[in-house]
Design a protein around this motif. Sequence first.
Motif, PDB file in Angstrom:
ATOM      1  N   SER A 343       0.231  -8.951  -0.241  1.00  0.00           N
ATOM      2  CA  SER A 343      -0.912  -8.111   0.133  1.00  0.00           C
ATOM      3  C   SER A 343      -1.132  -7.009  -0.901  1.00  0.00           C
ATOM      4  CB  SER A 343      -0.671  -7.488   1.507  1.00  0.00           C
ATOM      5  OG  SER A 343      -1.722  -6.606   1.833  1.00  0.00           O
ATOM      6  N   GLN A 344      -2.377  -6.665  -1.114  1.00  0.00           N
ATOM      7  CA  GLN A 344      -2.727  -5.586  -2.030  1.00  0.00           C
ATOM      8  C   GLN A 344      -2.676  -4.220  -1.343  1.00  0.00           C
ATOM      9  OE1 GLN A 344      -3.161  -6.309  -5.355  1.00  0.00           O
ATOM     10  NE2 GLN A 344      -2.483  -8.306  -4.548  1.00  0.00           N
ATOM     11  N   PHE A 345      -2.472  -4.260  -0.004  1.00  0.00           N
ATOM     12  CA  PHE A 345      -2.432  -3.001   0.738  1.00  0.00           C
ATOM     13  C   PHE A 345      -1.017  -2.444   0.757  1.00  0.00           C
ATOM     14  CE2 PHE A 345      -5.975  -5.405   2.646  1.00  0.00           C
ATOM     15  CZ  PHE A 345      -7.003  -4.481   2.454  1.00  0.00           C
ATOM     16  N   SER A 346      -0.917  -1.139   0.907  1.00  0.00           N
ATOM     17  CA  SER A 346       0.387  -0.493   1.029  1.00  0.00           C
ATOM     18  C   SER A 346       0.641  -0.002   2.443  1.00  0.00           C
ATOM     19  CB  SER A 346       0.484   0.685   0.047  1.00  0.00           C
ATOM     20  OG  SER A 346      -0.573   1.618   0.279  1.00  0.00           O
ATOM     21  N   ASN A 349      -0.283  -0.943   8.695  1.00  0.00           N
ATOM     22  CA  ASN A 349      -1.353  -1.413   9.568  1.00  0.00           C
ATOM     23  C   ASN A 349      -2.313  -2.328   8.818  1.00  0.00           C
ATOM     24  OD1 ASN A 349      -2.960  -1.123  12.184  1.00  0.00           O
ATOM     25  ND2 ASN A 349      -4.461  -0.492  10.635  1.00  0.00           N
ATOM     26  N   ASP A 350      -2.646  -1.957   7.570  1.00  0.00           N
ATOM     27  CA  ASP A 350      -3.562  -2.776   6.768  1.00  0.00           C
ATOM     28  C   ASP A 350      -2.940  -4.122   6.410  1.00  0.00           C
ATOM     29  OD1 ASP A 350      -5.431  -0.770   6.861  1.00  0.00           O
ATOM     30  OD2 ASP A 350      -4.838   0.108   4.922  1.00  0.00           O
ATOM     31  N   VAL A 351      -1.632  -4.097   6.093  1.00  0.00           N
ATOM     32  CA  VAL A 351      -0.946  -5.345   5.739  1.00  0.00           C
ATOM     33  C   VAL A 351      -0.958  -6.301   6.923  1.00  0.00           C
ATOM     34  CG1 VAL A 351       1.272  -6.381   5.137  1.00  0.00           C
ATOM     35  CG2 VAL A 351       0.517  -4.298   3.980  1.00  0.00           C
ATOM     36  N   VAL A 352      -0.595  -5.805   8.100  1.00  0.00           N
ATOM     37  CA  VAL A 352      -0.538  -6.673   9.288  1.00  0.00           C
ATOM     38  C   VAL A 352      -1.939  -7.119   9.696  1.00  0.00           C
ATOM     39  CG1 VAL A 352       0.126  -6.783  11.720  1.00  0.00           C
ATOM     40  CG2 VAL A 352       1.650  -5.695  10.061  1.00  0.00           C
ATOM     41  N   THR A 353      -2.918  -6.251   9.551  1.00  0.00           N
ATOM     42  CA  THR A 353      -4.304  -6.648   9.845  1.00  0.00           C
ATOM     43  C   THR A 353      -4.742  -7.796   8.934  1.00  0.00           C
ATOM     44  OG1 THR A 353      -4.882  -4.410  10.582  1.00  0.00           O
ATOM     45  CG2 THR A 353      -6.698  -5.857   9.910  1.00  0.00           C
ATOM     46  N   GLU A 354      -4.385  -7.706   7.653  1.00  0.00           N
ATOM     47  CA  GLU A 354      -4.735  -8.784   6.726  1.00  0.00           C
ATOM     48  C   GLU A 354      -4.034 -10.082   7.120  1.00  0.00           C
ATOM     49  OE1 GLU A 354      -5.052  -9.540   1.900  1.00  0.00           O
ATOM     50  OE2 GLU A 354      -3.575  -8.113   2.669  1.00  0.00           O
ATOM     51  N   LEU A 355      -2.754  -9.996   7.465  1.00  0.00           N
ATOM     52  CA  LEU A 355      -2.025 -11.193   7.906  1.00  0.00           C
ATOM     53  C   LEU A 355      -2.634 -11.767   9.178  1.00  0.00           C
ATOM     54  CD1 LEU A 355       1.707 -10.184   7.280  1.00  0.00           C
ATOM     55  CD2 LEU A 355       0.376 -11.904   6.039  1.00  0.00           C
ATOM     56  N   SER A 356      -3.041 -10.880  10.088  1.00  0.00           N
ATOM     57  CA  SER A 356      -3.681 -11.341  11.324  1.00  0.00           C
ATOM     58  C   SER A 356      -4.975 -12.086  11.021  1.00  0.00           C
ATOM     59  CB  SER A 356      -3.972 -10.156  12.241  1.00  0.00           C
ATOM     60  OG  SER A 356      -4.777 -10.546  13.339  1.00  0.00           O
ATOM     61  N   THR A 357      -5.748 -11.568  10.067  1.00  0.00           N
ATOM     62  CA  THR A 357      -6.999 -12.239   9.685  1.00  0.00           C
ATOM     63  C   THR A 357      -6.723 -13.618   9.107  1.00  0.00           C
ATOM     64  OG1 THR A 357      -8.045 -10.104   9.225  1.00  0.00           O
ATOM     65  CG2 THR A 357      -9.060 -12.060   8.241  1.00  0.00           C
ATOM     66  N   LEU A 358      -5.734 -13.713   8.243  1.00  0.00           N
ATOM     67  CA  LEU A 358      -5.429 -14.981   7.577  1.00  0.00           C
ATOM     68  C   LEU A 358      -4.784 -15.993   8.512  1.00  0.00           C
ATOM     69  CD1 LEU A 358      -4.063 -13.593   4.183  1.00  0.00           C
ATOM     70  CD2 LEU A 358      -6.224 -14.806   4.540  1.00  0.00           C
ATOM     71  N   LEU A 359      -3.970 -15.532   9.441  1.00  0.00           N
ATOM     72  CA  LEU A 359      -3.176 -16.455  10.254  1.00  0.00           C
ATOM     73  C   LEU A 359      -3.724 -16.660  11.664  1.00  0.00           C
ATOM     74  CD1 LEU A 359       0.410 -15.328   9.165  1.00  0.00           C
ATOM     75  CD2 LEU A 359      -0.707 -17.507   8.611  1.00  0.00           C
ATOM     76  N   THR A 360      -4.462 -15.694  12.206  1.00  0.00           N
ATOM     77  CA  THR A 360      -4.972 -15.850  13.572  1.00  0.00           C
ATOM     78  C   THR A 360      -6.475 -15.641  13.670  1.00  0.00           C
ATOM     79  OG1 THR A 360      -4.777 -13.532  14.300  1.00  0.00           O
ATOM     80  CG2 THR A 360      -2.771 -14.882  14.391  1.00  0.00           C
ATOM     81  N   GLY A 361      -7.148 -15.500  12.533  1.00  0.00           N
ATOM     82  CA  GLY A 361      -8.575 -15.222  12.588  1.00  0.00           C
ATOM     83  C   GLY A 361      -8.868 -13.864  13.202  1.00  0.00           C
ATOM     84  N   GLY A 362      -7.912 -12.933  13.093  1.00  0.00           N
ATOM     85  CA  GLY A 362      -8.110 -11.591  13.628  1.00  0.00           C
ATOM     86  C   GLY A 362      -7.883 -11.483  15.122  1.00  0.00           C
ATOM     87  N   LEU A 380      11.003  -1.544   5.245  1.00  0.00           N
ATOM     88  CA  LEU A 380      10.635  -0.743   4.077  1.00  0.00           C
ATOM     89  C   LEU A 380      11.814   0.101   3.612  1.00  0.00           C
ATOM     90  CD1 LEU A 380       7.023   0.391   5.110  1.00  0.00           C
ATOM     91  CD2 LEU A 380       7.690  -1.501   3.601  1.00  0.00           C
ATOM     92  N   PRO A 381      11.953   0.342   2.323  1.00  0.00           N
ATOM     93  CA  PRO A 381      10.917   0.164   1.280  1.00  0.00           C
ATOM     94  C   PRO A 381      10.835  -1.244   0.694  1.00  0.00           C
ATOM     95  CG  PRO A 381      12.821   1.201   0.326  1.00  0.00           C
ATOM     96  CD  PRO A 381      13.128   1.069   1.796  1.00  0.00           C
ATOM     97  N   ASP A 382      11.619  -2.199   1.230  1.00  0.00           N
ATOM     98  CA  ASP A 382      11.564  -3.559   0.698  1.00  0.00           C
ATOM     99  C   ASP A 382      10.311  -4.239   1.270  1.00  0.00           C
ATOM    100  OD1 ASP A 382      11.875  -6.164  -0.120  1.00  0.00           O
ATOM    101  OD2 ASP A 382      14.014  -6.271   0.353  1.00  0.00           O
ATOM    102  N   LYS A 383       9.197  -4.118   0.541  1.00  0.00           N
ATOM    103  CA  LYS A 383       7.928  -4.649   1.028  1.00  0.00           C
ATOM    104  C   LYS A 383       7.968  -6.158   1.212  1.00  0.00           C
ATOM    105  CE  LYS A 383       3.001  -4.806  -0.074  1.00  0.00           C
ATOM    106  NZ  LYS A 383       1.939  -4.482  -1.058  1.00  0.00           N
ATOM    107  N   GLU A 384       8.661  -6.874   0.315  1.00  0.00           N
ATOM    108  CA  GLU A 384       8.740  -8.334   0.419  1.00  0.00           C
ATOM    109  C   GLU A 384       9.473  -8.748   1.688  1.00  0.00           C
ATOM    110  OE1 GLU A 384      10.357 -10.039  -3.093  1.00  0.00           O
ATOM    111  OE2 GLU A 384       8.621  -9.522  -4.347  1.00  0.00           O
ATOM    112  N   ALA A 385      10.560  -8.033   2.023  1.00  0.00           N
ATOM    113  CA  ALA A 385      11.285  -8.332   3.256  1.00  0.00           C
ATOM    114  C   ALA A 385      10.412  -8.032   4.475  1.00  0.00           C
ATOM    115  CB  ALA A 385      12.572  -7.522   3.310  1.00  0.00           C
ATOM    116  N   GLY A 386       9.625  -6.935   4.396  1.00  0.00           N
ATOM    117  CA  GLY A 386       8.703  -6.625   5.483  1.00  0.00           C
ATOM    118  C   GLY A 386       7.654  -7.703   5.663  1.00  0.00           C
ATOM    119  N   MET A 387       7.153  -8.225   4.530  1.00  0.00           N
ATOM    120  CA  MET A 387       6.171  -9.299   4.585  1.00  0.00           C
ATOM    121  C   MET A 387       6.764 -10.533   5.266  1.00  0.00           C
ATOM    122  SD  MET A 387       3.127 -10.388   3.841  1.00  0.00           S
ATOM    123  CE  MET A 387       2.506  -9.181   2.655  1.00  0.00           C
ATOM    124  N   ARG A 388       8.016 -10.846   4.949  1.00  0.00           N
ATOM    125  CA  ARG A 388       8.632 -12.058   5.509  1.00  0.00           C
ATOM    126  C   ARG A 388       8.814 -11.952   7.022  1.00  0.00           C
ATOM    127  NH1 ARG A 388      11.706 -11.692   0.619  1.00  0.00           N
ATOM    128  NH2 ARG A 388      13.445 -10.697   1.740  1.00  0.00           N
TER     129      ARG A 388
END
Length: 839
Positions: A343-346, A349-362, A380-388
């Motif tokens: 995600s390009q967001f930091s 809330n924005d990161v999870v919203t983007e994932l929700s849009t991509l995976l559940t159509g929001g 955090l601060p391990d953003k990649e682990a948070g993404m996973r």
Amino acid sequence: ENGGNSCGNGECSPLEDGGCFCYIEVDEEAVFSKMPRTDEVLSKLYIGAYDPLTYNDDMFSKEFGEGVIAYLAGGAYSSSTVFEVEDSFGRVRLMKNSIETVRVKNSEYSFRNAPSFMSLLNEESAERDALNEVNALVDHLLYHQNTAPFIASRLIQRFATSNPDPIYVSSVAKSFRTGKYGSLGSGKYGDLAATVSAILLDPGSQSAVLDADPYHGSIREPLTKALHVLRSMEIKLENGKKVLENHFPFTERIFQMAHSFPSVFSFFLPENIPSGRPGEAELTSPEAMLTDMPKIINMLNGLFSAIKYGVSRCNNGFGRGDNESNCQEGNFTDAVARLSFDSQFSDANDVVTELSTLLTGGRLGVQNKQIVIEAYISKLPDKEAGMRIAQQLIISSPEFQSSNTVVKNGQPRLPLPDPQPKGVPYKAVVYIMLTGGADSFNMLVPMRCSTYYDYIRIRRGVEQRTNSLLKLDATDSNQTCSFYGLHSKLKTAEQLYNSRDLLFFANAGVLTKPTDKHSYAKDTLSRLFAHNHMQREIQHLDPHLVDARTGVLGRMSDALTREGLKVHRFNIHDRAEGLEGNYRPDPFIVDASGIPLFNENPSTTDMLENIKKLNEDTKQESNVFADLWSDSLLSAMTSNAFLTSALANVTISSSFGDDHLGKGMEMIVKLIATREVRKVDRDFFFISMNGWDAHKLLDNNLNRNLETFDKALESFVTELRLMGVWENITILQTSEFGRTLEANSVRGTDHGWGGNYMMMGGSVRGRQIVGKYPEFLNSNAPEILDRGRVLPTTSWDVILSAIAEWTGVPPEALSDVCPNLDNFPKSDWFDVRDLFHTV
């Protein structure tokens, strides 16, 4: 047909080889004497005509009506007149103004003389005529009035919703017929571009209010979900490796892959009604057939592994190969591919919203979104682990797994209380279904009697000769023959028969009530000779739909539960309708190859609890399919942990082989070994073996399948005896129907009805054949229908009711187990003591 003979009360004469010889006459008459309407031509004329333009110019004169051209021979309406019309599909139809009636002389019998393509004289044209006849049939089916709505409803189920309303189906069917949806489509009948456009763009799919409809939508297919994750999370090949599809054993892991249907009925049945809230509303959910414990666990394990390790074998991942040395989260060294989305967001809330849009159509709900955000922040601060961890939690949510919104009530889904056992001696029923229709008249063959000569004649081309058969003594069985032959591959069955541990039910099948060859069509409610319908019928045994959502083994379990016994039900590999009952817990579904541990190395210590929170109980207005997913997931997680623990220390000594039946029977043995750990009084097991639909090369089919069956049976019996429970187990072998006695043109046999089946166990009174094996196997025999289909004389109701009584179902509850039982006279019922030593 009750007097004289079976050929029209004596008006016709029976032929020695079957059929009737009748004197007939054919009447031809004109249907119309004046200009008809288009609809009259299409509804009342059945015989096509040659194009009048191919004749001499003076052969016909034309007369024009509204949408109809009449070609008059001799200037007048007659049976030679040809009408030209255009039907609703835009096809030009040429119909002869004639109806022909065949009348049996000196009788009241008559029938319409249907047109035939096949010449009786010119053999050289036979191939051409056969092709013409097939083309005419295909044309008829393609343009049948039911074809468009049938295809529309099936495609809507795949693309939009499991239970489309009639208006939606009508709109899509119209686009299929006209080939247009608005400006889209070619205008040709059957245009799929127009059809799919209607499915995706019609208000039945697009209306905003549908998100709030608790009965709209569906559970998503496993393959669709897996590919959705891989694509939206941007799967990327590692180290220049190619041919990604070769590294995904989807068929083995999620039990679905394009072009890899397990049977002609695809991966699930369109009419499947699941348990839970959809079932209570009598809604269909085809995809729910793939939401059992092994399929849910395998799919989530595979996706979790792909997220954490890339495509590899780590923690039951989707990858192939043996290298699991680098199974550390975030290490993709040995992965074929990895999910590269970043995600390009930091902001969390924005990161999870983007994932929700991509995976559940929001559609990810507010409460579930907050659960994911908190898990993301904890890494955090391990953003990649948070993404996973965020990705893993979202794909566990009902919003991802189904197609609609969720309204939670804030309460956890509580596990069902574990009932206490009654402490009675253990018993189990193992139900083995040979799906496809096993040819059991080549498994049990008459010997040394006149019936054998009928058998040889009617089975010409597929018959079993006596020198290849294993001889069974039936002198105490009240059958026509004193000896019957068992197929040579059934050596274990022979040993069990001779040791009095196995019996045969002769000529058994699904019946609504006692009937005969003249009345069976009106007496029988079941849809005969079709795999899917007969497989359902043999498992339900409820033709009057007294308790339509339950199966006979499920009702048996219910009756025992009411008696205070603790009962478990097990499907091996797939859900079986026969085990469905009204009491919880639901049947366990166990994969034949074993039970993998769920989420073996979770990304966070509270991941399991977070998954449970995502799938908490819902309000009544929440979507029923999302609720079904959450219920199925929590049940799968509970069953997985329970059975994994119970089976941890079980070992066996016999080799069962690697085939599906062998592995499944091995799993049943292991589950029986856990009976004391599970503290259970009764077990019911259902397992099926595919591949018995022998439309060609019957001998090859039976030799291969019976050898596999017998090997599994041998190992199974050996293990049960070693455990000391052989007397506690009853094994029933069934099939949805028998097959035709007459062979087809490729040395196979086709769908029949009655068949011969085995029951075995240490408590079974074996070395007998019960029921009635047909005395005569020819077309004049009372049990033999067309093409040698055998009318059953022993109902499954009387068989299963006796087994129910052996398990402990009280006599007064037998009609609850088999609602159809009272349709059969008491004289047809089996006394349980005639079939079992101990009751």
